[in-house]
Write an enzyme that holds these catalytic residues in place. Structure first.
Site, PDB file in Angstrom:
ATOM      1  N   THR A  19       5.979  -0.560  -2.046  1.00  0.00           N
ATOM      2  CA  THR A  19       5.543   0.840  -2.170  1.00  0.00           C
ATOM      3  C   THR A  19       5.143   1.114  -3.617  1.00  0.00           C
ATOM      4  OG1 THR A  19       6.998   1.555  -0.378  1.00  0.00           O
ATOM      5  CG2 THR A  19       6.381   3.236  -1.973  1.00  0.00           C
ATOM      6  N   THR A  36       0.864   0.273  -7.736  1.00  0.00           N
ATOM      7  CA  THR A  36       0.414  -1.113  -7.940  1.00  0.00           C
ATOM      8  C   THR A  36       0.212  -1.785  -6.588  1.00  0.00           C
ATOM      9  OG1 THR A  36       1.885  -1.051  -9.859  1.00  0.00           O
ATOM     10  CG2 THR A  36       0.837  -3.164  -9.367  1.00  0.00           C
ATOM     11  N   GLY A  72       6.163  -3.576  -6.235  1.00  0.00           N
ATOM     12  CA  GLY A  72       6.130  -3.122  -7.626  1.00  0.00           C
ATOM     13  C   GLY A  72       7.528  -3.040  -8.207  1.00  0.00           C
ATOM     14  N   ALA A  73       7.620  -2.592  -9.455  1.00  0.00           N
ATOM     15  CA  ALA A  73       8.933  -2.455 -10.103  1.00  0.00           C
ATOM     16  C   ALA A  73       8.829  -1.410 -11.204  1.00  0.00           C
ATOM     17  CB  ALA A  73       9.370  -3.787 -10.700  1.00  0.00           C
ATOM     18  N   GLY A 118      11.620   3.868  -7.965  1.00  0.00           N
ATOM     19  CA  GLY A 118      10.895   5.002  -8.552  1.00  0.00           C
ATOM     20  C   GLY A 118      10.212   5.841  -7.481  1.00  0.00           C
ATOM     21  N   GLY A 119       9.943   5.226  -6.328  1.00  0.00           N
ATOM     22  CA  GLY A 119       9.335   5.955  -5.212  1.00  0.00           C
ATOM     23  C   GLY A 119      10.357   6.285  -4.130  1.00  0.00           C
ATOM     24  N   GLU A 122      12.899  -1.379   0.723  1.00  0.00           N
ATOM     25  CA  GLU A 122      12.246  -2.436  -0.073  1.00  0.00           C
ATOM     26  C   GLU A 122      13.170  -3.647  -0.222  1.00  0.00           C
ATOM     27  OE1 GLU A 122       9.325   0.304  -2.886  1.00  0.00           O
ATOM     28  OE2 GLU A 122      11.349  -0.089  -3.555  1.00  0.00           O
ATOM     29  N   LYS A 135       6.208  -2.388 -17.883  1.00  0.00           N
ATOM     30  CA  LYS A 135       7.463  -2.491 -17.120  1.00  0.00           C
ATOM     31  C   LYS A 135       8.382  -3.603 -17.638  1.00  0.00           C
ATOM     32  CE  LYS A 135       5.942   0.620 -14.155  1.00  0.00           C
ATOM     33  NZ  LYS A 135       5.640   0.389 -12.771  1.00  0.00           N
TER      34      LYS A 135
HETATM   35  C1  5RP Z   1       9.150   2.455  -5.074  1.00  0.00           C
HETATM   36  C2  5RP Z   1       9.178   1.423  -6.137  1.00  0.00           C
HETATM   37  C3  5RP Z   1       7.878   1.111  -6.804  1.00  0.00           C
HETATM   38  O1  5RP Z   1       7.503  -0.187  -6.455  1.00  0.00           O
HETATM   39  C4  5RP Z   1       8.042   1.251  -8.301  1.00  0.00           C
HETATM   40  O2  5RP Z   1       8.429   2.591  -8.587  1.00  0.00           O
HETATM   41  C5  5RP Z   1       6.744   0.915  -9.060  1.00  0.00           C
HETATM   42  O3  5RP Z   1       5.750   1.823  -8.722  1.00  0.00           O
HETATM   43  P1  5RP Z   1       4.293   1.818  -9.380  1.00  0.00           P
HETATM   44  O4  5RP Z   1       3.637   0.548  -8.954  1.00  0.00           O
HETATM   45  O5  5RP Z   1       3.640   3.054  -8.849  1.00  0.00           O
HETATM   46  O6  5RP Z   1       4.468   1.877 -10.885  1.00  0.00           O
HETATM   47  O7  5RP Z   1      10.180   0.834  -6.446  1.00  0.00           O
HETATM   48  O8  5RP Z   1      10.438   2.747  -4.598  1.00  0.00           O
END
Ligand code: 5RP
Length: 234
Positions: free
Chosen positions: A32, A35, A88-89, A102-103, A109, A127
C-alpha cells in the site's frame, strides 16, 4: 503517519524497478502507498501485454488501484503462499528492518509479506535511516476496547503514544479492521527492536506493530535518476 516528502520521481523509479522481479504466472502480494502505486501501474502494463499475474492486495485502496490497472485480485483469506511481495516503507535500516504502517495498513501488509517467498521493499532514499524509531513514529494497531490499557502499557515501556487522527474527517483514523492506530515516539532509540516488538505484542488487544524485522530480502531505493538495490547488512 505519512511524511509529506513528495519524492515522486524517486518513488516512481523504485516502484517500476520492482516489476523487473516479477515473472509471468506469479502470485504477488501488493503493498500500500504512493510508491506501490507506481508498481501497480507497471504491473498493469505487463498484464496488457498478456502476462498472467495475480495479486493479493494489502488494503482496500490497493484493491481499487489493481482493479483499475486490470490486475486480478485473489482473496487473501484463502491464501497461504505467494511467490513475491512488494511494499513501501516509512523507514529502512541497513539490515533492511523497516517501519511500516504510514497508511495504517501494516497488519494486513505483514500477513501478506509473511506468505511470500521473497519480500522486496521499495522506497525513495529519504526513507533510509541508521536506526529505526528516531525520525518516524512506530505505528501499532489497537482494538478499541484496549485503547487506554495500550496507552498506559506503551508509556511504561518508555514510549509516548499518540492516537492517529484522520486528515479529512474529524476524529481518529479507523483502520480497515475497525481499530485505532497509536503512533509511538521514543526519546531515545530503542536498543533491542526484537524485544520491543515482543513486549508490544504482549499488550492485550494490540493487534500488530509496524516493525518489519528481518523480513525483507532486498530494498529498491530510488533516487532522482537511478535505483540502488540494497541487500541486508549482516
Ligand atoms: C502503508 C505503508 C506504506 O507502504 C508506507 O507508509 C510508505 O508509503 P509511501 O510509499 O506512500 O511513502 O506502510 O501502511
Amino acid at each position: 503517519m505519512k511524511s509529506v516528502s513528495a519524492n515522486t520521481q524517486s518513488k516512481k523509479l523504485a516502484g517500476r524497478k520492482a516489476a523487473d522481479f516479477v515473472e509471468d504466472g506469479m502470485q504477488i502480494g501488493i503493498g500500500t502507498g504512493s510508491t506501490v502505486a507506481f508498481f501497480i501501474e507497471e504491473l498493469g502494463r505487463r498484464i496488457r501485454q498478456g502476462w498472467q499475474i495475480r495479486g493479493a492486495a494489502t488494503s482496500c485502496y490497493t484493491r481499487l488501484l489493481c482493479h483499475r490497472s486490470g490486475i486480478p485480485i485473489m482473496d487473501s483469506m484463502t491464501l497461504d503462499h505467494l511467490d513475491l511481495a512488494v511494499d513501501g516503507a516509512d523507514e529502512i535500516d541497513p539490515s533492511l528492518n523497516a517501519i511500516k504502517g504510514g497508511g495504517a495498513a501494516h497488519t494486513c501488509e505483514k500477513v501478506i509479506a509473511s506468505m511470500a517467498d521473497e519480500f522486496i521493499l521499495i522506497a525513495d532514499e529519504s526513507k533510509l535511516v541508521s536506526g529505526l524509531c528516531m525520525h518516524h513514529p512506530l505505528p501499532v494497531e489497537v482494538i478499541p476496547a484496549a485503547l487506554s490499557l495500550a496507552e498506559k502499557r506503551i508509556r511504561s515501556l518508555g514510549g509516548t503514544p499518540c492516537i492517529r487522527r484522520a486528515v479529512c474527517k474529524d476524529g481518529p483514523v479507523i483502520t480497515e479492521n475497525g481499530n485505532f492506530i497509536l503512533d509511538i515516539t521514543f526519546q531515545t532509540a530503542p536498543e533491542d527492536l526484537e524485544l520491543l516488538d515482543i513486549q508490544l505484542k504482549k499488550i492485550p488487544g494490540l493487534l500488530e506493530t509496524g516493525l518489519f524485522l528481518g523480513m525483507a530480502q532486498k530494498a529498491l531505493i530510488g533516487s532522482v535518476d537511478s535505483v540502488h538495490i540494497l541487500l541486508p547488512e549482516a
